[in-house]
Motif scaffolding. Structure first.
Motif, PDB file in Angstrom:
ATOM      1  N   GLU A 274     -43.591  24.497 -37.048  1.00  0.00           N
ATOM      2  CA  GLU A 274     -42.723  23.783 -37.999  1.00  0.00           C
ATOM      3  C   GLU A 274     -41.298  24.354 -37.958  1.00  0.00           C
ATOM      4  O   GLU A 274     -40.312  23.606 -37.903  1.00  0.00           O
ATOM      5  N   ASP A 275     -41.190  25.680 -37.961  1.00  0.00           N
ATOM      6  CA  ASP A 275     -39.853  26.303 -37.845  1.00  0.00           C
ATOM      7  C   ASP A 275     -39.172  25.875 -36.545  1.00  0.00           C
ATOM      8  O   ASP A 275     -37.976  25.581 -36.517  1.00  0.00           O
ATOM      9  N   HIS A 276     -39.958  25.863 -35.457  1.00  0.00           N
ATOM     10  CA  HIS A 276     -39.381  25.498 -34.155  1.00  0.00           C
ATOM     11  C   HIS A 276     -38.809  24.069 -34.188  1.00  0.00           C
ATOM     12  O   HIS A 276     -37.732  23.808 -33.654  1.00  0.00           O
ATOM     13  N   HIS A 277     -39.557  23.149 -34.829  1.00  0.00           N
ATOM     14  CA  HIS A 277     -39.071  21.766 -34.903  1.00  0.00           C
ATOM     15  C   HIS A 277     -37.766  21.710 -35.695  1.00  0.00           C
ATOM     16  O   HIS A 277     -36.803  21.043 -35.294  1.00  0.00           O
ATOM     17  N   ASN A 278     -37.727  22.423 -36.810  1.00  0.00           N
ATOM     18  CA  ASN A 278     -36.508  22.400 -37.637  1.00  0.00           C
ATOM     19  C   ASN A 278     -35.337  23.063 -36.916  1.00  0.00           C
ATOM     20  O   ASN A 278     -34.206  22.579 -36.937  1.00  0.00           O
ATOM     21  N   TRP A 279     -35.638  24.183 -36.252  1.00  0.00           N
ATOM     22  CA  TRP A 279     -34.576  24.902 -35.519  1.00  0.00           C
ATOM     23  C   TRP A 279     -34.050  24.043 -34.366  1.00  0.00           C
ATOM     24  O   TRP A 279     -32.838  24.004 -34.099  1.00  0.00           O
ATOM     25  N   SER A 280     -34.964  23.308 -33.705  1.00  0.00           N
ATOM     26  CA  SER A 280     -34.559  22.467 -32.561  1.00  0.00           C
ATOM     27  C   SER A 280     -33.474  21.472 -32.963  1.00  0.00           C
ATOM     28  O   SER A 280     -32.588  21.147 -32.165  1.00  0.00           O
ATOM     29  N   LYS A 281     -33.554  20.991 -34.226  1.00  0.00           N
ATOM     30  CA  LYS A 281     -32.526  20.029 -34.688  1.00  0.00           C
ATOM     31  C   LYS A 281     -31.164  20.713 -34.725  1.00  0.00           C
ATOM     32  O   LYS A 281     -30.153  20.126 -34.327  1.00  0.00           O
ATOM     33  N   ASP A 282     -31.117  21.950 -35.195  1.00  0.00           N
ATOM     34  CA  ASP A 282     -29.842  22.705 -35.188  1.00  0.00           C
ATOM     35  C   ASP A 282     -29.359  22.887 -33.753  1.00  0.00           C
ATOM     36  O   ASP A 282     -28.185  22.710 -33.440  1.00  0.00           O
ATOM     37  N   VAL A 283     -30.304  23.268 -32.882  1.00  0.00           N
ATOM     38  CA  VAL A 283     -29.950  23.529 -31.472  1.00  0.00           C
ATOM     39  C   VAL A 283     -29.315  22.287 -30.856  1.00  0.00           C
ATOM     40  O   VAL A 283     -28.246  22.357 -30.231  1.00  0.00           O
ATOM     41  N   MET A 284     -29.950  21.121 -31.061  1.00  0.00           N
ATOM     42  CA  MET A 284     -29.437  19.912 -30.419  1.00  0.00           C
ATOM     43  C   MET A 284     -28.124  19.458 -31.060  1.00  0.00           C
ATOM     44  O   MET A 284     -27.297  18.818 -30.404  1.00  0.00           O
ATOM     45  N   ALA A 285     -27.907  19.851 -32.315  1.00  0.00           N
ATOM     46  CA  ALA A 285     -26.636  19.494 -32.969  1.00  0.00           C
ATOM     47  C   ALA A 285     -25.476  20.281 -32.361  1.00  0.00           C
ATOM     48  O   ALA A 285     -24.349  19.794 -32.342  1.00  0.00           O
ATOM     49  N   VAL A 286     -25.740  21.481 -31.858  1.00  0.00           N
ATOM     50  CA  VAL A 286     -24.643  22.282 -31.275  1.00  0.00           C
ATOM     51  C   VAL A 286     -24.616  22.198 -29.744  1.00  0.00           C
ATOM     52  O   VAL A 286     -23.664  22.668 -29.121  1.00  0.00           O
ATOM     53  N   SER A 287     -25.651  21.593 -29.146  1.00  0.00           N
ATOM     54  CA  SER A 287     -25.692  21.493 -27.679  1.00  0.00           C
ATOM     55  C   SER A 287     -24.868  20.287 -27.228  1.00  0.00           C
ATOM     56  O   SER A 287     -24.833  19.265 -27.910  1.00  0.00           O
ATOM     57  N   SER A 288     -24.238  20.425 -26.057  1.00  0.00           N
ATOM     58  CA  SER A 288     -23.542  19.250 -25.520  1.00  0.00           C
ATOM     59  C   SER A 288     -24.465  18.471 -24.576  1.00  0.00           C
ATOM     60  O   SER A 288     -24.006  17.685 -23.745  1.00  0.00           O
ATOM     61  N   SER A 289     -25.781  18.682 -24.724  1.00  0.00           N
ATOM     62  CA  SER A 289     -26.767  17.942 -23.928  1.00  0.00           C
ATOM     63  C   SER A 289     -26.720  16.455 -24.286  1.00  0.00           C
ATOM     64  O   SER A 289     -26.493  16.104 -25.443  1.00  0.00           O
ATOM     65  N   ALA A 290     -26.975  15.605 -23.279  1.00  0.00           N
ATOM     66  CA  ALA A 290     -27.025  14.164 -23.551  1.00  0.00           C
ATOM     67  C   ALA A 290     -28.338  13.796 -24.253  1.00  0.00           C
ATOM     68  O   ALA A 290     -28.437  12.745 -24.883  1.00  0.00           O
ATOM     69  N   ALA A 291     -29.352  14.681 -24.152  1.00  0.00           N
ATOM     70  CA  ALA A 291     -30.658  14.379 -24.751  1.00  0.00           C
ATOM     71  C   ALA A 291     -30.566  14.417 -26.280  1.00  0.00           C
ATOM     72  O   ALA A 291     -29.711  15.104 -26.848  1.00  0.00           O
ATOM     73  N   LYS A 292     -31.474  13.680 -26.930  1.00  0.00           N
ATOM     74  CA  LYS A 292     -31.473  13.662 -28.406  1.00  0.00           C
ATOM     75  C   LYS A 292     -32.383  14.754 -28.970  1.00  0.00           C
ATOM     76  O   LYS A 292     -32.147  15.279 -30.047  1.00  0.00           O
ATOM     77  N   THR A 293     -33.473  15.024 -28.228  1.00  0.00           N
ATOM     78  CA  THR A 293     -34.404  16.056 -28.693  1.00  0.00           C
ATOM     79  C   THR A 293     -34.488  17.147 -27.618  1.00  0.00           C
ATOM     80  O   THR A 293     -34.176  16.904 -26.443  1.00  0.00           O
ATOM     81  N   LEU A 294     -34.925  18.320 -28.028  1.00  0.00           N
ATOM     82  CA  LEU A 294     -35.008  19.449 -27.090  1.00  0.00           C
ATOM     83  C   LEU A 294     -35.896  19.045 -25.898  1.00  0.00           C
ATOM     84  O   LEU A 294     -37.044  18.643 -26.098  1.00  0.00           O
ATOM     85  N   PRO A 295     -35.383  19.145 -24.665  1.00  0.00           N
ATOM     86  CA  PRO A 295     -36.132  18.598 -23.523  1.00  0.00           C
ATOM     87  C   PRO A 295     -37.217  19.517 -22.962  1.00  0.00           C
ATOM     88  O   PRO A 295     -37.644  19.321 -21.822  1.00  0.00           O
ATOM     89  N   PHE A 296     -37.642  20.505 -23.727  1.00  0.00           N
ATOM     90  CA  PHE A 296     -38.740  21.376 -23.287  1.00  0.00           C
ATOM     91  C   PHE A 296     -39.416  21.932 -24.540  1.00  0.00           C
ATOM     92  O   PHE A 296     -38.802  21.987 -25.614  1.00  0.00           O
ATOM     93  N   PRO A 297     -40.680  22.338 -24.412  1.00  0.00           N
ATOM     94  CA  PRO A 297     -41.391  22.843 -25.592  1.00  0.00           C
ATOM     95  C   PRO A 297     -41.049  24.297 -25.935  1.00  0.00           C
ATOM     96  O   PRO A 297     -40.546  25.037 -25.081  1.00  0.00           O
ATOM     97  N   ILE A 298     -41.323  24.659 -27.184  1.00  0.00           N
ATOM     98  CA  ILE A 298     -41.213  26.068 -27.608  1.00  0.00           C
ATOM     99  C   ILE A 298     -42.600  26.517 -28.076  1.00  0.00           C
ATOM    100  O   ILE A 298     -43.236  25.855 -28.913  1.00  0.00           O
ATOM    101  N   ILE A 299     -43.045  27.642 -27.549  1.00  0.00           N
ATOM    102  CA  ILE A 299     -44.332  28.223 -27.958  1.00  0.00           C
ATOM    103  C   ILE A 299     -44.147  28.910 -29.306  1.00  0.00           C
ATOM    104  O   ILE A 299     -43.147  29.609 -29.521  1.00  0.00           O
ATOM    105  N   ALA A 300     -45.139  28.721 -30.196  1.00  0.00           N
ATOM    106  CA  ALA A 300     -45.117  29.392 -31.503  1.00  0.00           C
ATOM    107  C   ALA A 300     -45.986  30.645 -31.425  1.00  0.00           C
ATOM    108  O   ALA A 300     -47.204  30.576 -31.555  1.00  0.00           O
ATOM    109  N   ASP A 301     -45.332  31.786 -31.199  1.00  0.00           N
ATOM    110  CA  ASP A 301     -46.096  33.046 -31.068  1.00  0.00           C
ATOM    111  C   ASP A 301     -46.042  33.782 -32.401  1.00  0.00           C
ATOM    112  O   ASP A 301     -45.626  34.935 -32.477  1.00  0.00           O
ATOM    113  N   HIS A 302     -46.493  33.084 -33.483  1.00  0.00           N
ATOM    114  CA  HIS A 302     -46.276  33.621 -34.831  1.00  0.00           C
ATOM    115  C   HIS A 302     -47.008  34.930 -35.085  1.00  0.00           C
ATOM    116  O   HIS A 302     -46.572  35.724 -35.903  1.00  0.00           O
TER     117      HIS A 302
END
Ligand code: BEZ
Length: 221
Positions: free
Chosen positions: A76-104
């Motif tokens: 859940e944190d990763h999904h929320n953080w990904s939105k911040d990441v994509m807001a500051v990235s100059s990537s053309a993609a809308k969502t993070l184009p690779f997965p993040i592992i949750a090693d909680h």
């Protein structure tokens, strides 16, 4: 601390990620892979790194390299953080184009020797260092680089080393300092002059050195 050596079979771990539960080897299929770890979600350096990784993700795709990140927070944190990441990235993609592992529970960070003893969270637990693991299509570890939490990585350098790994996996050459695709490469020392002449039709040039030894041999791959 347990860790992986070059040539080791990369563990086929199961993990929860932002694209669901995966088994690493199934996720990679027959592609190359790059796994890069992060100390924590919602931290400044990690955010710049993921934003850059998103921007250059097409370059990894061109090289048939599947990207996967890891951080020690929840899906859940990763999904929320990904939105911040994509807001500051100059990537053309809308969502993070690779997965993040949750090693909680830090299980993978411990298994893969990724903890940075100098960086700790508010509870005093060690954070994950910035590891880069490049995994070959044979699922073996081809390269690892380990940075402390306080030093961000350079994704152009990661692409550069992947270009070297992919070239040297198939040709009996090695890439010199600051090499980039298109530059001359070096003939590996174990090849005799006759073998080198037969293998490299573009020719081999040998640089003269005071020792008289003929080990600085260049060719165009
Ligand atoms: C960062 O990503 O900014 C960071 C994370 C842990 C320690 C230091 C910096």
């Amino acid at each position: 601390m347990p860790g992986l050596l070059l040539g080791d079979l990369f563990p086929n771990f199961e993990a929860d990620t932002t694209i669901g539960r995966i088994k690493l080897h199934d996720f990679l299929g027959s592609s190359w892979g790059v796994l890069f770890s992060h100390p924590k979600d919602f931290t400044p350096v990690c955010t710049t790194e993921l934003a850059c990784a998103a921007k250059v993700s097409d370059e990894f795709k061109k090289r048939d390299v599947k990207m996967i990140a890891l951080s020690i927070d929840s899906v859940e944190d990763h999904h929320n953080w990904s939105k911040d990441v994509m807001a500051v990235s100059s990537s053309a993609a809308k969502t993070l184009p690779f997965p993040i592992i949750a090693d909680h529970n830090r299980a993978l960070s411990i298994e893969l020797g990724m903890l940075d003893p100098d960086e700790r969270d508010s509870e005093g637990l060690p954070l994950t260092a910035r590891c880069v693991f490049v995994i070959g299509p044979d699922k073996k570890l081809k390269l690892s680089i380990l940075y402390p939490a306080t030093t961000g990585r350079n994704f152009d350098e990661i692409l550069r080393v992947i270009d070297s790994l992919q070239l040297t996996a198939h040709k009996k050459v090695a890439t010199p300092v600051d090499w980039k695709p298109g530059d001359k490469v070096m003939v590996i020392p174990s090849l005799s002059e006759a073998e080198a002449a037969a293998l490299f039709p573009n020719g081999v040039t040998t640089k003269e050195v005071p020792s008289g030894k003929k080990y600085l041999r260049y060719t165009q791959p």
